[in-house]
Scaffold this active site. Structure first.
Site, PDB file in Angstrom:
ATOM      1  N   GLY A  33      29.828 -14.829  14.347  1.00 53.99           N
ATOM      2  CA  GLY A  33      30.816 -14.359  13.527  1.00 53.99           C
ATOM      3  C   GLY A  33      31.875 -15.578  13.023  1.00 53.99           C
ATOM      4  O   GLY A  33      31.686 -16.619  13.718  1.00 53.99           O
ATOM      5  N   GLU A  80      28.454 -19.760   7.249  1.00 50.84           N
ATOM      6  CA  GLU A  80      28.537 -18.990   6.333  1.00 50.84           C
ATOM      7  C   GLU A  80      29.724 -18.848   5.553  1.00 50.84           C
ATOM      8  O   GLU A  80      30.366 -17.822   4.970  1.00 50.84           O
ATOM      9  CB  GLU A  80      28.548 -17.608   7.139  1.00 50.84           C
ATOM     10  CG  GLU A  80      26.970 -17.343   7.958  1.00 50.84           C
ATOM     11  CD  GLU A  80      26.911 -16.418   9.031  1.00 50.84           C
ATOM     12  OE1 GLU A  80      25.987 -15.387   8.795  1.00 50.84           O
ATOM     13  OE2 GLU A  80      27.542 -16.198   9.923  1.00 50.84           O
ATOM     14  N   HIS A 101      28.827  -9.839  14.070  1.00 54.68           N
ATOM     15  CA  HIS A 101      27.579  -9.389  14.316  1.00 54.68           C
ATOM     16  C   HIS A 101      27.827  -8.048  15.386  1.00 54.68           C
ATOM     17  O   HIS A 101      27.205  -7.709  16.135  1.00 54.68           O
ATOM     18  CB  HIS A 101      26.712 -10.071  14.939  1.00 54.68           C
ATOM     19  CG  HIS A 101      26.433 -11.426  13.966  1.00 54.68           C
ATOM     20  ND1 HIS A 101      25.804 -12.380  14.596  1.00 54.68           N
ATOM     21  CD2 HIS A 101      26.658 -11.600  12.774  1.00 54.68           C
ATOM     22  CE1 HIS A 101      25.794 -13.277  13.529  1.00 54.68           C
ATOM     23  NE2 HIS A 101      26.232 -12.961  12.544  1.00 54.68           N
ATOM     24  N   HIS A 162      21.673  -7.955   9.493  1.00 59.73           N
ATOM     25  CA  HIS A 162      22.405  -8.979   9.984  1.00 59.73           C
ATOM     26  C   HIS A 162      23.621  -8.721  10.501  1.00 59.73           C
ATOM     27  O   HIS A 162      24.005  -8.870  11.676  1.00 59.73           O
ATOM     28  CB  HIS A 162      22.695  -9.982   8.457  1.00 59.73           C
ATOM     29  CG  HIS A 162      23.608 -11.229   8.692  1.00 59.73           C
ATOM     30  ND1 HIS A 162      23.772 -12.506   8.000  1.00 59.73           N
ATOM     31  CD2 HIS A 162      24.501 -11.425   9.734  1.00 59.73           C
ATOM     32  CE1 HIS A 162      24.296 -13.244   8.338  1.00 59.73           C
ATOM     33  NE2 HIS A 162      24.994 -13.063   9.425  1.00 59.73           N
TER      34      HIS A 162
HETATM   35 ZN   LIG Z   1      26.356 -13.934  10.523  1.00 54.87          ZN
END
Ligand SMILES: [Zn+2]
Length: 220
Positions: A33, A80, A101, A162
């Site tokens: 995360g 990300e 997640h 995901h």
């Molecule tokens: Zn992720």
């Protein structure tokens, strides 16, 4: 609205505190995360790649511009980062994006199934059903574009196979949405496990509350 809005901003201190709250609330574990917060100067504060939340300090955070160029910090930003920057570039009214997640939300992401807005809070704070985006590779620019395209009228979206992304004008609101969506996924899953028929909210609720989500999103 988008042309005239003054984007809401936060501080690295609040981003760090919210990152730790994500861990405390069970929305993330280990280094999974990530979080971004828009800060002054048109910049964005991102959580770093591969640093556990419990030991994360202000020095670990990474300041980038909206194109992802590092302006300050010695760590690499989260891999990300495009998830965050794509949404913050596209929606000036947003001040924070959170990616987790979270277990129950991710169950719906595996099923490529929206989380239905069956409780009023979800209509008010998220804007309706939580849609599931098409699968794109983790960390890719394509995933960032795909997710951002689902956040125009929603405070949350699922990433196929995901996890979950939520957003808001502040870290507090984005975190609230993450906890609310995870709780909703859990109760819908539980109701189905009971064999219950899940009844949608009356149409009138959705109609009456349509403007409330927009107001909350646009007014920090
Ligand atoms: Zn992720």
């Amino acid at each position: 609205m988008a042309d005239t809005i003054t984007s809401p901003t936060t501080t690295p201190e609040v981003v760090l505190a919210t990152a730790k709250k994500m861990l405390e609330d069970g929305l993330v574990e280990g280094t999974s995360g990530n979080i971004s917060g828009r800060i002054d100067g048109g910049l964005v504060c991102l959580s770093p790649s591969s640093v556990p939340y419990d030991t994360m300090t202000l020095e670990d955070l990474v300041i980038v511009d909206l194109d992802g160029n590092v302006v300050e910090g010695t760590r690499s930003p989260t891999t990300e980062k495009d998830l965050h920057l794509s949404a913050l570039r596209r929606y000036p009214e947003l001040g924070c994006v959170i990616h987790t997640h979270a277990v129950y939300a991710t169950m719906f992401a595996l099923a490529h199934e929206p989380i239905p807005a069956v409780i009023e809070e979800v209509v008010v704070y998220v804007g309706g059903d939580v849609p599931c985006c098409e699968y794109k590779g983790t960390g890719s620019v394509e995933l960032g574009d795909e997710v951002a395209s689902h956040l125009a009228e929603r405070g949350a979206a699922l990433l196929a196979n995901h996890g979950l992304v939520t957003c808001g004008s502040s870290p507090e609101k984005a975190l609230h949405n993450a906890a609310l969506v995870e709780r909703t996924a859990k109760i819908v899953w539980g109701a189905r496990a009971m064999g219950a028929t899940i009844h949608p909210l009356p149409d009138k609720v959705n109609t009456d509350m349509a403007g409330v989500y927009r107001f909350i999103r646009d007014n920090p």
